[in-house]
Design an enzyme around this catalytic site. Structure first.
Site, PDB file in Angstrom:
ATOM      1  N   PHE A 130       0.787  -0.941  -0.469  1.00  0.00           N
ATOM      2  CA  PHE A 130      -0.479  -0.418  -0.085  1.00  0.00           C
ATOM      3  C   PHE A 130       0.351   1.838  -0.056  1.00  0.00           C
ATOM      4  CE2 PHE A 130      -4.439   1.873   1.636  1.00  0.00           C
ATOM      5  CZ  PHE A 130      -4.867   1.834   0.830  1.00  0.00           C
ATOM      6  N   GLN A 244      -4.414  16.314   2.132  1.00  0.00           N
ATOM      7  CA  GLN A 244      -3.867  15.677   1.287  1.00  0.00           C
ATOM      8  C   GLN A 244      -5.433  15.471  -0.019  1.00  0.00           C
ATOM      9  OE1 GLN A 244      -3.994  11.312   1.729  1.00  0.00           O
ATOM     10  NE2 GLN A 244      -1.940  11.477   1.306  1.00  0.00           N
ATOM     11  N   HIS A 246      -6.920  13.597  -3.525  1.00  0.00           N
ATOM     12  CA  HIS A 246      -7.242  11.697  -3.512  1.00  0.00           C
ATOM     13  C   HIS A 246      -7.039  13.061  -5.046  1.00  0.00           C
ATOM     14  CE1 HIS A 246      -8.540   8.567  -5.325  1.00  0.00           C
ATOM     15  NE2 HIS A 246      -7.935   7.693  -4.017  1.00  0.00           N
ATOM     16  N   LEU A 260     -14.769   8.988  -3.848  1.00  0.00           N
ATOM     17  CA  LEU A 260     -13.818   8.451  -4.786  1.00  0.00           C
ATOM     18  C   LEU A 260     -14.111   7.732  -5.761  1.00  0.00           C
ATOM     19  CD1 LEU A 260     -11.609   8.347  -1.862  1.00  0.00           C
ATOM     20  CD2 LEU A 260     -11.730  10.505  -3.000  1.00  0.00           C
ATOM     21  N   GLU A 263      -8.205   4.655  -6.613  1.00  0.00           N
ATOM     22  CA  GLU A 263      -7.017   4.097  -7.001  1.00  0.00           C
ATOM     23  C   GLU A 263      -7.111   2.738  -8.149  1.00  0.00           C
ATOM     24  OE1 GLU A 263      -4.345   7.049  -5.956  1.00  0.00           O
ATOM     25  OE2 GLU A 263      -4.713   6.918  -4.184  1.00  0.00           O
ATOM     26  N   ARG A 294      -0.108   9.130  -5.763  1.00  0.00           N
ATOM     27  CA  ARG A 294      -1.283  10.200  -5.984  1.00  0.00           C
ATOM     28  C   ARG A 294      -0.968  11.388  -5.510  1.00  0.00           C
ATOM     29  NH1 ARG A 294      -4.870  10.425  -0.058  1.00  0.00           N
ATOM     30  NH2 ARG A 294      -4.711   7.546  -1.605  1.00  0.00           N
ATOM     31  N   HIS A 359      -9.138  15.086   0.615  1.00  0.00           N
ATOM     32  CA  HIS A 359      -9.297  14.097   1.283  1.00  0.00           C
ATOM     33  C   HIS A 359      -8.809  13.565   1.897  1.00  0.00           C
ATOM     34  CE1 HIS A 359      -9.769   9.641   1.733  1.00  0.00           C
ATOM     35  NE2 HIS A 359      -7.760   9.191   1.575  1.00  0.00           N
ATOM     36  N   ARG A 394       0.820  11.756   3.456  1.00  0.00           N
ATOM     37  CA  ARG A 394       0.148  10.861   4.814  1.00  0.00           C
ATOM     38  C   ARG A 394       0.292   9.156   4.172  1.00  0.00           C
ATOM     39  NH1 ARG A 394      -4.485   7.697   5.369  1.00  0.00           N
ATOM     40  NH2 ARG A 394      -5.572   8.292   3.782  1.00  0.00           N
TER      41      ARG A 394
END
Ligand code: FAD
Length: 583
Positions: A130, A244, A246, A260, A263, A294, A359, A394
């Protein structure tokens, strides 16, 4: 001043006393409440939306802990190093260490409460890649990890008989001489006022990303309540400008803007096209294209739109229609379903119109790393409301583990604080001021709360979005001045549908505080670092490797970030991110 309350209002005020009050019933609030209750201490948790449906339930991808079940060479030290690297050196190393070291215990707690993790054939917890993690360390439950965590915590809270009030909106923290003694609020359904006396208060009321026009938060989530409540109580905010974005949130329908598109859509082979049909990522990251990180994809999409190459609605196209239908149905079922439900769009045939979306709040209430205590005695902050772990970017999956780790630590700290309190001093002045504030909102003013909320979101989107500059941020502050001047004239009309109008008025007040803190700190951070892009200062400035601490209008101070221990610093290196997408 109390005498000014009429008898009807007195009758509808409910008084409760508890040892620890938790404001917020998302993952962090519930985990903290569980810790308090497991230690045999009275606790009450309140939220402004149903606990089963708190924002935490939206989280999809996973939760981090260096369990080493799949990659045995992983360690908590490496997790800490990856987190610090990804933060662009703005995370607090002590906070990071506590989370990375305590993460395995956080997962054990969830297992103890009955959480169903995805598992390997040998029964061990599965872990996947991740984002910028060196090893596979993200545990998960399908693509609904947050929902499963929330369900598990709600069940555990019920087993422990923790009282949870699902419709109480907290408008003010009650403080005397910089010591907390409770909170004030009202019931969203019938307007009953609540006076909650408590030794300690844990603020777990989320972040502020709903103050942008497109956001992955729903209407009444993340409106900056934690920020306003903490600052008005005497607390401060750390790095509110670090938000952040997205890359792919929906543009339509208006009431779901920002929802969202995972991704995973790019991960599975989806391509990004501008309004001219060009595959624009080839200009920004020719090697990785859509598999870039991102922040870079969000910046690229933003630039295309800003420079006039977006779609008619101000977005870009995310196209998976060239993929085999069976891949879409097996790998992207939630994306398929969401688009069908929200737009009647069949993504196996048509592209999706998306734009960058606010986000996650990486900054938040200023807390001490060791116990998340704030500047106000007896007040703690956790979860997305707090700050210290993420810096300027993050690491995917770190938010959920933060809830678990600090939920436990802060629950213990609040219990110890309550036990050590000699006397519980209250202040009728503070209580009266809280009552009067709500009374003052219940007026028949000419301003419409919805249009002011929209104006504020437009200002933030225009001037404090993915890319910022001095002139725009100053313009944003001028627009905010004008919006704030109109807030006292908002008309609030409780009706049979409940007191939602009053809630919106308070959401707006909070949004204004959060917006000012964000704009002022963003103007002060004259550099480009992680999520914070300044077109007029495109380089990272080593002298700004500091946290920016906001304590009220016009007051932004620099705070040094403590040094990283050598043992961790030695492990910090560039981690390839291609193909490791984050939510
Ligand atoms: C689509 C999506 C996917 C995500 N995926 C991941 C992931 O895979 N991994 C990861 O680590 N993170 C992920 N995140 C981020 C993560 O879900 C959140 O950061 C985290 O759940 C925040 O939890 P919290 O307890 O701090 O706050 P929340 O869950 O937001 O809870 C806040 C609580 O405060 C209450 N509240 C707010 N204001 C008031 C008030 N004035 N009075 C009373 N109550 C109030 C609310 O009702 C709510 O109960 C994702 C987020 C989204 C949106």
């Amino acid at each position: 001043m109390g005498a000014q309350l009429n008898s009807r209002e007195r009758r509808s005020e409910r008084r409760i006393a508890t040892s620890v009050l938790v404001v917020g019933t998302g993952g962090s609030g519930l985990r903290a409440a569980i810790e308090v209750a497991e230690r045999g201490v009275d606790v009450l948790a309140v939220g402004k939306r149903p606990k089963q449906d708190a924002h935490t339930s939206l989280a999809a991808g996973g939760i981090n802990a260096a369990l080493g079940t799949v990659d045995p060479e992983d360690t908590w030290q490496q997790h800490a190093a990856d987190t610090l690297k990804e933060s662009y050196l703005l995370a607090n190393p002590h906070t990071v260490q506590l989370v990375a070291e305590g993460a395995a215990r956080g997962i054990e707690d969830l297992e103890r409460y009955g959480m169903q993790f995805a598992r390997e054939a040998d029964g061990s917890i599965s872990q996947r890649f991740f984002g910028a993690h060196t090893f596979r360390r993200t545990a998960f439950a399908g693509d609904y990890t947050g929902l499963e965590i929330q369900r598990t915590l709600v069940n555990r809270a019920a087993q422990l008989d923790i009282p949870v009030l699902d419709t109480v909106y907290i408008t003010k923290l009650l403080v005397r001489d910089n010591v907390i003694f409770g909170a004030y609020g009202f019931d969203l359904e019938d307007g009953t006022r609540y006076v909650i006396h408590a030794d300690a208060v844990i603020l777990a009321a989320g972040g502020h990303n709903r103050i942008w026009r497109r956001t992955s938060s729903r209407r009444d989530e993340n409106t900056g309540d934690s920020f306003r409540l903490a600052v008005e109580a005497g607390g401060r905010l750390r790095d509110p400008e670090l938000v952040q974005f997205h890359p792919s949130g929906l543009i339509e329908p208006e009431n779901a803007a920002g929802t969202l598109v995972s991704e995973a859509a790019r991960g599975e082979g989806g391509i990004l096209l501008n309004g001219l049909g060009e595959r624009f990522m080839s200009r920004y990251d020719p090697e990785r294209l859509e598999l870039s990180t991102r922040d870079r994809v969000a910046l690229a999409a933003y630039t295309e739109i800003k420079e006039g190459r977006g779609t008619a609605n101000g977005g870009v196209w995310l196209d998976v229609s060239q993929l085999p239908r069976e891949i879409i149905m097996s790998r992207l079922p939630r994306v398929y379903q969401t688009l069908l439900e929200l737009q009647l769009l069949d993504i196996t045939k048509s592209p999706i119109e998306v734009a960058p979306t606010a986000h996650y709040s990486m900054g938040g209430v200023w807390v001490r790393p060791e116990d998340h205590s704030t500047d106000v005695e007896g007040l703690y902050a956790i979860g997305e409301a707090s700050s210290g772990l993420h810096g300027a970017n993050r690491l995917g999956g770190n938010s959920l583990i933060e809830l678990l780790v600090f939920g436990r630590i802060v629950g213990q700290a609040a219990v110890a604080y309550s036990a050590g309190l000699d006397a519980h001093a209250r202040s009728s002045e503070a209580l009266d001021a809280a009552r009067m504030e709500v009374d003052a909102c219940l007026t028949d003013g000419p301003e419409n709360v919805r249009s002011l909320q929209r104006a504020l979101r437009d200002t933030m989107t225009e001037h404090a979005g993915v890319v910022r500059d001095e002139a725009g941020l100053s313009q944003g502050l001028a627009e905010l001045d004008a919006i704030e001047a109109r807030i006292p004239n908002v008309g609030v009309h409780p009706d049979i549908a409940g007191f939602q109008d009053l809630a919106h008025a308070f959401d707006l007040k909070s949004a204004a505080v959060a917006a000012r803190a964000t704009l002022e700190a963003a103007r002060e951070r004259r550099e480009t670092r992680g999520c914070h892009n300044r077109s007029d200062y495109p380089e990272l400035d080593p002298s700004l490797q500091v946290n920016l601490v906001w304590s009220g209008p016009g007051r932004v101070a620099r705070e040094a970030v403590p040094p990283i221990p050598d043992e961790i610093a030695a492990l910090m290196r560039e981690v390839p991110t291609a193909g490791k997408l984050v939510e």
